[in-house]
Motif scaffolding. Structure first.
Motif, mmCIF file in Angstrom:
data_model
loop_
_atom_site.group_PDB
_atom_site.id
_atom_site.type_symbol
_atom_site.label_atom_id
_atom_site.label_comp_id
_atom_site.label_asym_id
_atom_site.label_seq_id
_atom_site.Cartn_x
_atom_site.Cartn_y
_atom_site.Cartn_z
ATOM 1 N N UNK A 28 0.805 -1.234 0.000
ATOM 2 C CA UNK A 28 0.000 0.000 0.000
ATOM 3 C C UNK A 28 0.832 1.275 0.000
ATOM 4 N N UNK A 29 1.951 1.273 0.722
ATOM 5 C CA UNK A 29 2.813 2.462 0.741
ATOM 6 C C UNK A 29 3.362 2.766 -0.647
ATOM 7 N N UNK A 30 3.707 1.716 -1.392
ATOM 8 C CA UNK A 30 4.198 1.913 -2.760
ATOM 9 C C UNK A 30 3.140 2.614 -3.606
ATOM 10 N N UNK A 31 1.909 2.128 -3.515
ATOM 11 C CA UNK A 31 0.840 2.718 -4.322
ATOM 12 C C UNK A 31 0.536 4.152 -3.890
ATOM 13 N N UNK A 32 0.601 4.422 -2.609
ATOM 14 C CA UNK A 32 0.398 5.806 -2.160
ATOM 15 C C UNK A 32 1.479 6.708 -2.727
ATOM 16 N N UNK A 33 2.726 6.234 -2.700
ATOM 17 C CA UNK A 33 3.840 7.018 -3.236
ATOM 18 C C UNK A 33 3.662 7.282 -4.725
ATOM 19 N N UNK A 34 3.142 6.312 -5.449
ATOM 20 C CA UNK A 34 2.963 6.446 -6.895
ATOM 21 C C UNK A 34 1.804 7.375 -7.240
ATOM 22 N N UNK A 35 0.700 7.261 -6.511
ATOM 23 C CA UNK A 35 -0.525 7.965 -6.889
ATOM 24 C C UNK A 35 -0.668 9.354 -6.270
ATOM 25 N N UNK A 36 -0.108 9.544 -5.100
ATOM 26 C CA UNK A 36 -0.336 10.820 -4.410
ATOM 27 C C UNK A 36 0.120 12.043 -5.209
ATOM 28 N N UNK A 37 1.249 11.990 -5.932
ATOM 29 C CA UNK A 37 1.630 13.165 -6.717
ATOM 30 C C UNK A 37 0.563 13.629 -7.709
ATOM 31 N N UNK A 38 -0.166 12.690 -8.294
ATOM 32 C CA UNK A 38 -1.241 13.064 -9.213
ATOM 33 C C UNK A 38 -2.357 13.781 -8.445
ATOM 34 N N UNK A 39 -2.744 13.219 -7.312
ATOM 35 C CA UNK A 39 -3.814 13.815 -6.516
ATOM 36 C C UNK A 39 -3.416 15.185 -6.001
ATOM 37 N N UNK A 40 -2.153 15.341 -5.620
ATOM 38 C CA UNK A 40 -1.675 16.635 -5.134
ATOM 39 C C UNK A 40 -1.801 17.709 -6.203
ATOM 40 N N UNK A 42 -7.506 11.840 2.462
ATOM 41 C CA UNK A 42 -6.746 13.085 2.315
ATOM 42 C C UNK A 42 -7.134 13.869 1.056
ATOM 43 N N UNK A 43 -7.650 13.166 0.068
ATOM 44 C CA UNK A 43 -8.010 13.807 -1.198
ATOM 45 C C UNK A 43 -9.410 13.335 -1.601
ATOM 46 N N UNK A 44 -10.418 13.758 -0.849
ATOM 47 C CA UNK A 44 -11.784 13.250 -1.083
ATOM 48 C C UNK A 44 -12.362 13.616 -2.439
ATOM 49 N N UNK A 45 -11.798 14.617 -3.084
ATOM 50 C CA UNK A 45 -12.323 15.035 -4.386
ATOM 51 C C UNK A 45 -11.614 14.382 -5.568
ATOM 52 N N UNK A 46 -10.627 13.553 -5.272
ATOM 53 C CA UNK A 46 -9.864 12.880 -6.324
ATOM 54 C C UNK A 46 -10.258 11.413 -6.405
ATOM 55 N N UNK A 47 -10.105 10.838 -7.589
ATOM 56 C CA UNK A 47 -10.441 9.421 -7.739
ATOM 57 C C UNK A 47 -9.463 8.740 -8.694
#
Length: 292
Positions: A66-78, A109-114
């Motif tokens: 899960x940490x890997x996926x958060x690291x990969x996806x969070x930049x897009x959501x940010x 943390x990013x409720x408006x992103x999917x």
């Protein structure tokens, strides 16, 4: 419109990935006491990998956590971007449970992103041909909904056939029972394998001998290929002569086929082993396994 990402288990060659301008998730593997991330062939030492396996090395693949996926996806959501992820078969790995865990965390943390995930129900270039099509559609301005609709129609037309040299590689990876692998090896069976409708592996037809198996795969392309809109991918796990022989069999009867040759990457190679040959193309519909 969302950011489109794919993964390395789709095995699009790095030059094609760069040409399409699509981001991808590297998939991990290990052998010889070292861990690597498959980079779609850009700096991969295929020779070292397959030589090691032939000498008895047992490579391993690992699910992203899960940490890997958060690291990969969070930049897009940010950046305020949604994500459309075109993935390899969910039936092939537990990694997607970890993806779902990461998405639940990110959603707080990013409720408006999917992040929408499309399951190609295939692996290697069975997934890659769909990833390639999705990227082409996106570059032409297609919306996420349009891409997903087109992929649903394409997914059931992607034909995948392959034969392995040694069934014990599939057994070690949990893709084949030990009894079936032992019996197949004892009887010199070279079953032609395919994907089922859920994205798992199934025997298409039980065949004795590698040459007969290659002929069977060539016949399937000759009979089922719909045209030249999509390429025909022929892949080999460090047995280029056999892959080239399959290409010549196809071109003899279907000279218009747009064939692309490629080596199997180490993540897929860890499960199928050296000597594997496969063909991926678009037909009228996904093949129905014949073997019982």
């Amino acid at each position: 419109m969302s950011a489109l990402i794919i993964d390395a288990d789709g095995e699009l060659w790095y030059t094609r990935q760069e040409e399409l301008g699509v981001d991808y998730i590297k998939m991990p593997f290990s052998y010889g006491g070292k861990e690597y991330d498959y980079d779609l062939g850009k700096q991969t030492d295929f020779r070292a990998f397959y030589d090691a396996v032939r000498k008895g090395e047992v490579p391993k693949t690992m699910a992203l956590n899960p940490d890997d996926y958060e690291r990969i996806l969070e930049p897009y959501f940010k950046k305020g971007e949604d994500v459309l992820y075109i993935s390899f078969s969910h039936a092939m790995s537990g990694t997607f449970d970890h993806l779902n865990t990461a998405l639940r965390t990110l959603n707080k943390h990013y409720p408006n992103r999917k992040c929408r995930v499309f399951d190609t129900k295939a692996i290697s270039l069975g997934a890659g041909i769909q990833m390639e099509y999705a990227a082409e559609l996106k570059n032409k301005g297609a919306s996420d909904d349009e891409i997903i609709k087109a992929l649903k129609e394409l997914r059931d037309r992607v034909s995948v056939y392959f034969v392995v040299e040694n069934l014990m590689h599939l057994k070690r990876g949990g893709r084949l029972s030990g009894a079936a692998a032992f019996a197949g090896t004892l009887l010199s069976l070279k079953p032609v394998l395919t994907h089922d409708e859920n994205g798992g592996l199934k025997v298409f037809e039980k065949i004795t001998g590698k040459k007969k198996a290659l002929r069977k795969m060539a016949d399937r392309v000759i009979e089922e290929l719909t045209g030249t809109e999509f390429p025909v991918y022929i892949v080999d796990a460090d047995c280029p002569d056999e892959g080239d022989a399959l290409r010549e069999m196809i071109l003899e009867k279907r000279p218009e086929a747009r064939i692309i040759r490629q080596i199997v990457g180490p993540v897929i190679g860890a499960h199928c082993g050296p000597g594997t040959v496969g063909v991926i193309f678009v037909a009228d519909k996904r093949p129905v396994p014949l073997a019982k």
